[in-house]
Design an enzyme around this catalytic site. Structure first.
Site, PDB file in Angstrom:
ATOM      1  N   SER A  51      26.174 -17.030  -9.968  1.00  0.00           N
ATOM      2  CA  SER A  51      25.506 -18.163  -9.297  1.00  0.00           C
ATOM      3  C   SER A  51      25.950 -19.482  -9.913  1.00  0.00           C
ATOM      4  O   SER A  51      26.235 -20.441  -9.199  1.00  0.00           O
ATOM      5  CB  SER A  51      23.979 -18.066  -9.349  1.00  0.00           C
ATOM      6  OG  SER A  51      23.516 -16.901  -9.918  1.00  0.00           O
ATOM      7  N   TYR A 140      22.374  -7.241 -11.909  1.00  0.00           N
ATOM      8  CA  TYR A 140      21.871  -8.590 -12.176  1.00  0.00           C
ATOM      9  C   TYR A 140      20.529  -8.785 -11.481  1.00  0.00           C
ATOM     10  O   TYR A 140      20.457  -8.857 -10.254  1.00  0.00           O
ATOM     11  CB  TYR A 140      22.901  -9.622 -11.683  1.00  0.00           C
ATOM     12  CG  TYR A 140      22.591 -11.056 -12.045  1.00  0.00           C
ATOM     13  CD1 TYR A 140      21.435 -11.417 -12.731  1.00  0.00           C
ATOM     14  CD2 TYR A 140      23.467 -12.076 -11.699  1.00  0.00           C
ATOM     15  CE1 TYR A 140      21.162 -12.737 -13.056  1.00  0.00           C
ATOM     16  CE2 TYR A 140      23.204 -13.401 -12.020  1.00  0.00           C
ATOM     17  CZ  TYR A 140      22.047 -13.720 -12.690  1.00  0.00           C
ATOM     18  OH  TYR A 140      21.786 -15.028 -13.000  1.00  0.00           O
ATOM     19  N   LYS A 166      21.554  -7.720 -16.459  1.00  0.00           N
ATOM     20  CA  LYS A 166      21.367  -9.130 -16.844  1.00  0.00           C
ATOM     21  C   LYS A 166      20.035  -9.510 -16.230  1.00  0.00           C
ATOM     22  O   LYS A 166      19.851  -9.427 -15.011  1.00  0.00           O
ATOM     23  CB  LYS A 166      22.515  -9.974 -16.285  1.00  0.00           C
ATOM     24  CG  LYS A 166      22.260 -11.469 -16.263  1.00  0.00           C
ATOM     25  CD  LYS A 166      23.586 -12.205 -16.095  1.00  0.00           C
ATOM     26  CE  LYS A 166      23.484 -13.587 -15.455  1.00  0.00           C
ATOM     27  NZ  LYS A 166      22.584 -14.524 -16.086  1.00  0.00           N
ATOM     28  N   THR A 168      17.274 -12.212 -15.655  1.00  0.00           N
ATOM     29  CA  THR A 168      16.895 -13.620 -15.692  1.00  0.00           C
ATOM     30  C   THR A 168      15.407 -13.745 -15.384  1.00  0.00           C
ATOM     31  O   THR A 168      14.992 -13.739 -14.233  1.00  0.00           O
ATOM     32  CB  THR A 168      17.732 -14.428 -14.685  1.00  0.00           C
ATOM     33  OG1 THR A 168      19.094 -14.410 -15.127  1.00  0.00           O
ATOM     34  CG2 THR A 168      17.282 -15.877 -14.632  1.00  0.00           C
ATOM     35  N   GLY A 191      18.861 -13.865 -19.463  1.00  0.00           N
ATOM     36  CA  GLY A 191      19.461 -14.777 -18.493  1.00  0.00           C
ATOM     37  C   GLY A 191      18.776 -16.120 -18.392  1.00  0.00           C
ATOM     38  O   GLY A 191      19.178 -16.954 -17.599  1.00  0.00           O
ATOM     39  N   ASP A 193      18.166 -19.453 -20.184  1.00  0.00           N
ATOM     40  CA  ASP A 193      18.627 -20.215 -21.355  1.00  0.00           C
ATOM     41  C   ASP A 193      17.445 -20.835 -22.103  1.00  0.00           C
ATOM     42  O   ASP A 193      17.494 -21.018 -23.318  1.00  0.00           O
ATOM     43  CB  ASP A 193      19.590 -21.333 -20.937  1.00  0.00           C
ATOM     44  CG  ASP A 193      20.679 -20.839 -19.983  1.00  0.00           C
ATOM     45  OD1 ASP A 193      20.715 -19.635 -19.700  1.00  0.00           O
ATOM     46  OD2 ASP A 193      21.474 -21.672 -19.525  1.00  0.00           O
ATOM     47  N   GLU A 194      16.390 -21.161 -21.331  1.00  0.00           N
ATOM     48  CA  GLU A 194      15.198 -21.754 -21.929  1.00  0.00           C
ATOM     49  C   GLU A 194      14.546 -20.780 -22.920  1.00  0.00           C
ATOM     50  O   GLU A 194      13.740 -21.175 -23.757  1.00  0.00           O
ATOM     51  CB  GLU A 194      14.161 -22.083 -20.833  1.00  0.00           C
ATOM     52  CG  GLU A 194      14.595 -23.125 -19.825  1.00  0.00           C
ATOM     53  CD  GLU A 194      15.399 -22.551 -18.658  1.00  0.00           C
ATOM     54  OE1 GLU A 194      16.043 -21.497 -18.816  1.00  0.00           O
ATOM     55  OE2 GLU A 194      15.380 -23.172 -17.590  1.00  0.00           O
TER      56      GLU A 194
END
Ligand code: MN9
Length: 312
Positions: A51, A140, A166, A168, A191, A193-194
């Site tokens: 993405s 994913y 993965k 997120t 997944g 990042d925060e």
């Protein structure tokens, strides 16, 4: 032939931005330079045409070309996993077989989306793709494509070649649930990042994300701090990461924003493709100013991108 075992795909892994020129054409030379830039950091691998890489805005031929160019530039220095997700199984198989023939170390895919496919159809989609090559497949799971349940992931984990997920999400207890359901060897990649530091603290096998294109050094420091059990440092660094991410997300389309910041810093990651809209010069100035304000307010040092922006 792939070079690496999928277990070598670990640490901080950028979901690589695809470099388009201002006319939306793939910029092969700039792609090579951008990959070279990413490889100056201690990243654990590259994840292509997902993405963040605007894969769904590209033709299959363009996606294949990205793989060819990147594989040739990487030349075995880090493992590469190619996202081959498309709504059509036939297209995904074609992309997966192409990735395999150019030496990718694994493939990955979101589930087919838009038509709300049944669980049986989703499982068949993964089975068809995973069996079409000898490569390991990383499923994913991402809310944008319709989140799959732990039960579905457990069923997927029994398919030939499916080796991990993965994931997120911002709720992290699923990491434990997935390992318990699918086996401790089933790979999990964080997944969000925060949530990088929390993911690493939960011992995920790696983190794959958008901001590792832009501030990879910050996340490598977070990764190393958690691994060294220096939690005060990890939380301080993660707080800075959240400040930077939230600031960027507040300015508009994430991909265009990251590309604008990189461009301003002298790193050419190109422009976003429509319907994403690129930043005007004023917007670019504003986002850069806000990042530099955060840099001084929180005394954020040692980040290549921020240093570059400060020195311009
Ligand atoms: O999983 C990315 N998720 C999406 C990867 O693209 C939806 C993340 O890296 C996020 O972009 C990032 C910012 O929210 O955490």
């Amino acid at each position: 032939m792939s070079t690496y075992s999928i277990r070598d795909f670990k640490g901080v892994i950028p979901a690589v931005l695809t470099v388009f020129d201002q006319d939306e054409n793939l910029d092969e030379q700039a792609t090579r330079e951008f990959i070279r830039y990413l490889l100056t950091f201690e990243i654990g691998g590259l994840y292509l045409t997902g993405s963040t890489g605007e894969g769904f805005l590209m033709t299959p031929e363009e996606r294949k070309r990205v793989v060819e160019v990147v594989m040739s530039e990487v030349n075995g220095r880090v493992p590469v996993v190619v996202h081959v997700g498309a709504i059509s199984t036939k297209i995904s198989i074609d992309l997966a077989q192409h990735a395999e023939s150019f030496g990718a170390d694994g493939v990955s895919s979101v589930p087919p989306f838009y038509w709300r496919f049944s669980e049986a159809q989703i499982i068949q989609y993964y089975k068809d793709i995973a069996e079409s090559t000898a490569l390991p497949m990383i499923v994913y799971n991402i809310p944008l494509a319709g989140l799959m349940s732990i039960q579905t992931i457990e069923k997927l984990s029994t398919l030939k070649n499916v080796v991990g997920v993965k994931y997120t999400a911002s709720t992290l207890y699923e990491v434990t649930q997935i390992k318990d359901a699918c086996g401790q060897d089933f790979l999990i990649y964080g997944g969000s990042d925060e949530m990088a530091s929390s993911n690493i603290a939960l011992n995920v096998d790696g983190i794959i994300g958008s901001f590792y294109n832009m501030i990879p050094d910050l996340f490598i420091d977070i990764h190393n701090a958690v691994k060294a059990s220096d939690l005060p440092r990890a939380s301080e660094l993660q707080a800075n990461a959240v400040r930077l991410i939230m600031n960027i997300l507040a300015h508009g389309s994430m991909t265009a924003a990251m590309k604008a910041c990189l461009r301003h810093a002298g790193v050419n990651a190109g422009y976003a493709r429509r319907p994403f809209n690129n930043f005007t010069a004023e917007q670019e100035q504003a986002i850069v100013k806000s990042l530099l304000d955060l840099k001084s307010q929180y005394n954020i040092t040692n980040i290549d991108l921020l240093n570059r922006l400060a020195n311009r």
